[in-house]
Design a protein around this motif. Structure first.
Motif, PDB file in Angstrom:
ATOM      1  N   LEU A   1       0.602  -1.015  -0.366  1.00  0.00           N
ATOM      2  CA  LEU A   1       0.026   0.173   0.151  1.00  0.00           C
ATOM      3  C   LEU A   1       0.595   1.155   0.240  1.00  0.00           C
ATOM      4  O   LEU A   1       0.544   2.270  -0.870  1.00  0.00           O
ATOM      5  CB  LEU A   1      -0.982   0.270   1.220  1.00  0.00           C
ATOM      6  N   VAL A   2       1.851   1.089   0.564  1.00  0.00           N
ATOM      7  CA  VAL A   2       3.008   2.478   0.563  1.00  0.00           C
ATOM      8  C   VAL A   2       3.589   2.639  -0.451  1.00  0.00           C
ATOM      9  O   VAL A   2       3.949   3.709  -0.919  1.00  0.00           O
ATOM     10  CB  VAL A   2       3.934   1.852   1.768  1.00  0.00           C
ATOM     11  N   GLU A   3       3.953   1.605  -1.389  1.00  0.00           N
ATOM     12  CA  GLU A   3       4.698   1.539  -2.378  1.00  0.00           C
ATOM     13  C   GLU A   3       4.284   2.608  -3.340  1.00  0.00           C
ATOM     14  O   GLU A   3       4.762   3.758  -3.970  1.00  0.00           O
ATOM     15  CB  GLU A   3       4.478   0.768  -3.334  1.00  0.00           C
ATOM     16  N   TYR A   4       2.299   2.383  -2.861  1.00  0.00           N
ATOM     17  CA  TYR A   4       2.125   3.555  -4.273  1.00  0.00           C
ATOM     18  C   TYR A   4       1.338   4.824  -3.810  1.00  0.00           C
ATOM     19  O   TYR A   4       0.730   5.089  -4.265  1.00  0.00           O
ATOM     20  CB  TYR A   4       1.024   2.530  -4.797  1.00  0.00           C
ATOM     21  N   THR A   5       2.384   5.144  -3.092  1.00  0.00           N
ATOM     22  CA  THR A   5       1.367   6.187  -2.357  1.00  0.00           C
ATOM     23  C   THR A   5       2.570   7.169  -1.820  1.00  0.00           C
ATOM     24  O   THR A   5       3.650   6.762  -1.839  1.00  0.00           O
ATOM     25  CB  THR A   5       1.104   5.935  -0.979  1.00  0.00           C
TER      26      THR A   5
ATOM     27  N   ALA B   1       4.666   0.957   8.514  1.00  0.00           N
ATOM     28  CA  ALA B   1       3.705   2.248   7.320  1.00  0.00           C
ATOM     29  C   ALA B   1       5.013   3.061   7.283  1.00  0.00           C
ATOM     30  O   ALA B   1       6.108   3.331   6.239  1.00  0.00           O
ATOM     31  CB  ALA B   1       3.156   2.462   7.649  1.00  0.00           C
ATOM     32  N   PHE B   2       5.708   3.445   8.002  1.00  0.00           N
ATOM     33  CA  PHE B   2       6.574   4.563   8.657  1.00  0.00           C
ATOM     34  C   PHE B   2       8.122   4.346   8.197  1.00  0.00           C
ATOM     35  O   PHE B   2       9.156   4.720   7.583  1.00  0.00           O
ATOM     36  CB  PHE B   2       6.412   4.521  10.118  1.00  0.00           C
ATOM     37  N   THR B   3       8.607   2.544   8.374  1.00  0.00           N
ATOM     38  CA  THR B   3       9.977   2.440   7.392  1.00  0.00           C
ATOM     39  C   THR B   3      10.282   2.419   6.174  1.00  0.00           C
ATOM     40  O   THR B   3      11.377   2.284   5.362  1.00  0.00           O
ATOM     41  CB  THR B   3      10.608   1.078   8.668  1.00  0.00           C
ATOM     42  N   GLY B   4       8.761   1.703   5.424  1.00  0.00           N
ATOM     43  CA  GLY B   4       8.448   1.623   4.283  1.00  0.00           C
ATOM     44  C   GLY B   4       9.127   2.611   3.787  1.00  0.00           C
ATOM     45  O   GLY B   4       9.249   3.722   2.771  1.00  0.00           O
TER      46      GLY B   4
END
Length: 407
Positions: A72-76, A123-126
């Motif tokens: 999810l984080v990748e595309y945000t 999420a913060f790490t990614g």
């Protein structure tokens, strides 16, 4: 071969804002890790197994959601994810003092906060790994990771002591108020970054869409097929696992077998961590001379052997010095290896996979740690703590030989 270009980031204002936010968040996490179990024991008077379950919620949450969150984080856009993560952690931690004042604080509430904070941390790490790569130049990544790693070790060495002081002054519940303020300050520091964030990678279009499974595990697939990142990941899992295996046994070995006092034990847990700060700051100079991969290789080879000083230590001042030197030098080279590894991994990973590769590292570490801890406990029960620490030292030393010296 010409020396790689390494840019210093002392004058990079946006990186300094990012760094400041990271420092506040790291200390907030260190305080929260101490305060939550104290609240469980002192305020709620829960049983020992419930305290253990509370500690395991972070690992369980990471195992269940790491790949999904990374996807999810990748595309945000990454900066809003980081700011939102700090704000959510601030709100959830603030809910505990409020519930305590209202007489409504429960064990389930503590567990929910631990789980939500674990998701935010993933999420913060990614997001932060990908954001850092877009914020600084490729030549600045080594210095950036060196600075971030140095303050991480500072929070490890000083964070528990600061947590103890806050708990003594404000109570464990009151210490969470300070942690909440820390996360709010971290979000504010990130909000002041002026450099526009580039758009996130585009999701695959309908005709190019891969399966859901392939998308979730794309980071794993990339690392598995990479000639140097794959052995680096395996080496990291072994070293991190052996470190986790040794951590709970040192308290038994230091205080029961070697007869150290609680004060001496505290010194051995805190002061050597400053070696990590020194090691991290040496990395830019080492990479200029050796390159990132050779720096990682040498640091990984040199970190493990020092730990043999600990299982061979004897009671008395000499043993105290042996344990302190062994742990401190281990952390010095481990921090150097971690900084070089993070910078090299960011340089080698495509932008469209940064978050998923970062969460893969967190997942692998979290999954392997309980297994190694269990193995250490079995060895200690069958033989003794010294034998288990010796086994951990052997694994730490061998882990360095898995790493490639050059691509």
């Amino acid at each position: 071969m010409p020396s790689p270009r390494i840019d210093g980031l002392g004058g990079h204002r946006d990186f300094r804002r990012l760094w400041a936010g990271s420092v506040v968040g790291q200390f907030g996490s260190a305080i929260g890790m101490v305060a939550l179990p104290v609240i469980a024991v002192v305020v709620l008077d829960v049983s020992a197994w419930q305290v253990s379950l509370l500690a395991g919620i972070t690992a369980l949450t990471t195992v269940l959601v790491a790949f999904h969150v990374g996807h999810l984080v990748e595309y945000t856009r990454k900066r809003p994810v980081m700011i939102g993560g700090d704000l959510i952690r601030a709100v959830t931690l603030a809910s505990l003092p409020v519930a305590h004042v209202l007489g409504a604080l429960t064990y389930a509430h503590l567990c929910a906060v631990a789980a939500v904070n674990a998701v935010c941390a993933i999420a913060f790490t990614g997001a932060s790994q990908a954001h850092l790569k877009s914020l600084v130049s490729p030549a600045g990544l080594i210095d950036a990771n060196s600075r971030l790693e140095s303050t991480r070790w500072l929070s490890i060495s000083l964070g528990p002591a600061l947590a103890g002081a806050l708990i003594a002054a404000l109570s464990a519940v009151g210490a969470l108020v300070a942690t909440t303020v820390g996360y709010l300050l971290g979000a504010l520091a990130l909000r002041t970054i002026r450099e526009p964030e580039p758009p996130p990678p585009e999701r695959p279009v309908a005709g190019e869409r891969t399966s859901r499974r392939a998308e979730l595990f794309a980071g794993l697939g990339f690392v598995w097929g990479h000639p140097t990142l794959r052995p680096i990941l395996f080496g990291w899992i072994l070293f991190a696992g052996a470190s986790s295996m040794a951590a709970p046994l040192t308290a038994v070995f230091y205080m029961r077998d070697l007869g150290f006092s609680a004060f001496e034990y505290g010194l051995l847990m805190g002061v050597p961590s400053l070696g990590g700060l020194v090691g991290a700051r040496l990395v830019p100079s080492l990479v200029r001379r050796l390159g990132a991969l050779r720096t990682l290789w040498w640091a990984s080879l040199l970190r493990g052997p020092w730990y043999f000083l600990i299982p061979f230590a004897v009671p008395g001042p000499g043993g105290l010095l042996m344990c302190g030197a062994g742990f401190g030098l281990l952390l010095l080279f481990a921090a150097a290896a971690n900084s070089a590894m993070a910078g090299y991994r960011q340089l080698e990973t495509p932008d469209a996979l940064m978050s998923r590769v970062a969460t893969l590292w967190a997942f692998a570490t979290t999954v392997s740690q309980p297994l190694f801890i269990l193995i250490g406990g079995v060895v200690a029960s069958l033989v003794d703590a010294r034998a288990a620490l010796l086994a951990a030292a052997v694994v730490m030393a061998l882990a360095g030989f898995l790493l490639p010296r050059k691509r």
